[in-house]
Design an enzyme around this catalytic site. Structure first.
Site, short mmCIF file in Angstrom:
data_model
loop_
_atom_site.label_atom_id
_atom_site.label_comp_id
_atom_site.label_asym_id
_atom_site.label_seq_id
_atom_site.Cartn_x
_atom_site.Cartn_y
_atom_site.Cartn_z
N GLY A 84 0.85 -1.20 0.00
CA GLY A 84 0.00 0.00 0.00
C GLY A 84 0.88 1.23 0.00
O GLY A 84 2.10 1.15 0.14
N GLY A 86 2.83 3.64 1.38
CA GLY A 86 3.45 3.80 2.69
C GLY A 86 4.07 5.17 2.88
O GLY A 86 4.41 5.57 3.99
N ASP A 242 3.70 -5.02 -7.58
CA ASP A 242 3.15 -3.76 -7.05
C ASP A 242 3.69 -2.55 -7.79
O ASP A 242 3.22 -1.43 -7.57
CB ASP A 242 3.45 -3.63 -5.54
#
Ligand code: AMP
Ligand code: MG
Length: 469
Positions: A84, A86, A242
């Site tokens: 995610g 961060g 990602d």
């Protein structure tokens, strides 16, 4: 500052993000602002101080809906069930002058619930690198996120040493990653997965009618993207799932680099011990990543066995799709029109000569249009033999095609490092000089831009790059 926000990501199911505000920084000062991009986005900017206040996160502009996006991913092949944003926050979306929805994101804006052990900050080095490389990519004609602003802060960021803090504002077609699909598939969260699918199709692939169509479309964009990287000697460095944009843009510039001397096994990233993301492995990694994407789409299909069969067939098209895209890219670099599979040997033989002689990738292709080609090579008889074959394939259009396909300037690592060192010492003039040069990659060299076309002298070559996040 007026930004015409029109936000939609925050309407997705609440488990897909966390709303929060940026953490303030001390004393933000503007390094760079991309006024042309701001104009495309319909942004009315104020003075430098105001731009720095907004694009450091110290003031949230009207209409913004700041949120951190959730995603997961395979990092160097290992599944990480939760990543995610961060150290990033999506400020919101705008519709640009072409009618395309674009994300505006702060990077380095403070910790989020997805920061894990990180501090949520960025230091100046990666901010300047991403600004230069992403804007160069755009100028080179490669799909990429863009850089809107870079702001220096008076805060110190702790890495191996104490470093000056900075915030990058980047603009993307979206920040939807392969890993964004993966997290909901892995969690069995069909609500979020279906919502993400619908959102992605509406935003990026309006003609797609089912998950197979989405997989096919994403595969085509990834194949075209990686082929463009290969044609520039670009090594992304961290092709984790990602870091793969479903929209097909180059995203998450970390330890990326352009090769100087050509060798297919080149790796720069200090953390890429086994060369997983080496230059020549990039197409293979793209297939691996697309396979993870396909896996994440399976729960959307009514029949799992049928889905696997169908998706496998689609994934198996990659090598043909990629080979075609690669041939188009390299044929243009050689000035060939109507390239066929027969031209692959001409392309590959040139690359082999370059690898054998340690020729500079960018300057060897650029030299095809000049009488200095021989200066790039050691084995002159081999070069002459190749040149004879190549010349027999040239046409009236060849020079024009080559001029558009072979940049004179790429953001070379030793120049990037010198710019960062100057920036850390408080001097941004080298950054601006380099930005000016790398955003005109195909233009005739001038006294100002010519130094940036120079490969590293002996001892100047940078052989390792760091995530340095
Ligand atoms: P990257 O390798 O830069 O794509 O980042 C991988 C993950 O680590 C992402 O979830 C990032 O948001 C997170 N991350 C990287 N650097 C930091 C940092 N300084 N603070 C918090 N999270 C970070
Ligand atoms: Mg990333």
């Amino acid at each position: 500052m007026k930004i015409p926000f029109d936000n939609t990501y925050g309407d997705l199911p609440a488990q897909m993000f966390t709303r929060l505000r940026p953490t303030a920084v001390s004393d933000p000062s503007l390094i760079a602002f991309n006024a042309a991009l701001a104009d495309d986005l319909g942004i009315t900017a104020g003075d430098d101080a105001q731009i720095a206040t907004v694009f450091s996160g110290n003031q949230v502009p009207d209409g913004a809906d700041p949120l951190a996006q959730l995603y997961a991913g395979h990092q160097f092949g290992n599944w990480n069930p939760q990543l995610g944003d961060g150290r990033a926050l999506l400020l919101g979306e705008v519709t640009d002058k072409n009618g395309t929805r674009r994300d505006i994101q702060l990077k380095g804006s403070g910790p989020t619930p997805y920061s894990r052990s990180g501090d949520g900050r960025a230091w100046l080095g990666p901010v300047l690198r991403e600004y230069l490389v992403s804007e160069a990519m755009h100028a080179l004609g490669v799909p990429t996120t863009r850089a809107l602003a870079a702001v220096r802060t008076a805060d110190t960021v702790i890495r191996e040493t104490l470093l000056p803090g900075a915030v990058l504002t980047r603009v993307a077609s979206s920040h939807i990653r392969v890993g964004t699909f993966q997290i909901y598939a892995a969690r069995g969260d069909k609500e979020a997965l279906a919502a993400l699918y619908d959102y992605t199709v509406a935003r990026h692939y309006p003609d797609v009618t089912d998950p197979s169509g989405l997989l096919t479309a994403v595969l085509h964009r990834q194949a075209a993207l990686v082929a463009r990287w290969m044609g520039l000697g670009f090594i992304h460095g961290v092709m984790n799932t990602d870091n793969v944009s479903v929209a097909g843009e180059t995203i998450d510039y970390g330890p990326c680099a352009f090769m100087d001397t050509y060798h297919p096994d080149t790796v720069f990233s200090a953390i890429d011990q086994y060369g997983r993301y080496a230059y020549s492995n990039q197409p293979g990694v793209a297939v691996w990543n697309l396979t993870q994407f396909a896996t994440a789409l399976i729960p959307l299909m009514p029949d799992q066995d049928e889905a696997i069969e169908n998706f496998t067939t689609i994934i198996n098209t990659f090598s043909d799709v990629f080979d075609g895209a690669r041939r188009d890219v390299f044929a243009a670099k050689l000035g060939l029109t109507d390239a066929t599979a027969d031209d692959n040997a001409l392309i590959d033989d040139f690359l082999t000569l370059m690898a054998r002689d340690g020729a500079d990738f960018t300057n060897s292709f650029a030299a095809l249009a000049t009488d200095t080609l021989k200066d790039q090579f050691v084995d002159q008889p081999a070069l002459q033999a190749w040149e004879t074959r190549w010349r027999s394939r040239l046409t009236d259009n060849s020079s024009a095609i080559m001029a558009k396909s072979n940049p004179l300037i790429i953001p070379r690592n030793h120049h990037v490092e010198a710019v960062i060192a100057a920036g850390v010492a408080g001097d941004d003039a080298p950054f601006h000089a380099m930005l000016n040069a790398v955003t005109r990659p195909y233009a005739a060299l001038t006294p100002e831009t010519a130094p940036f076309a120079q490969p590293p002298a002996q001892g100047e070559a940078v052989t390792q790059t760091f995530c340095g996040t």
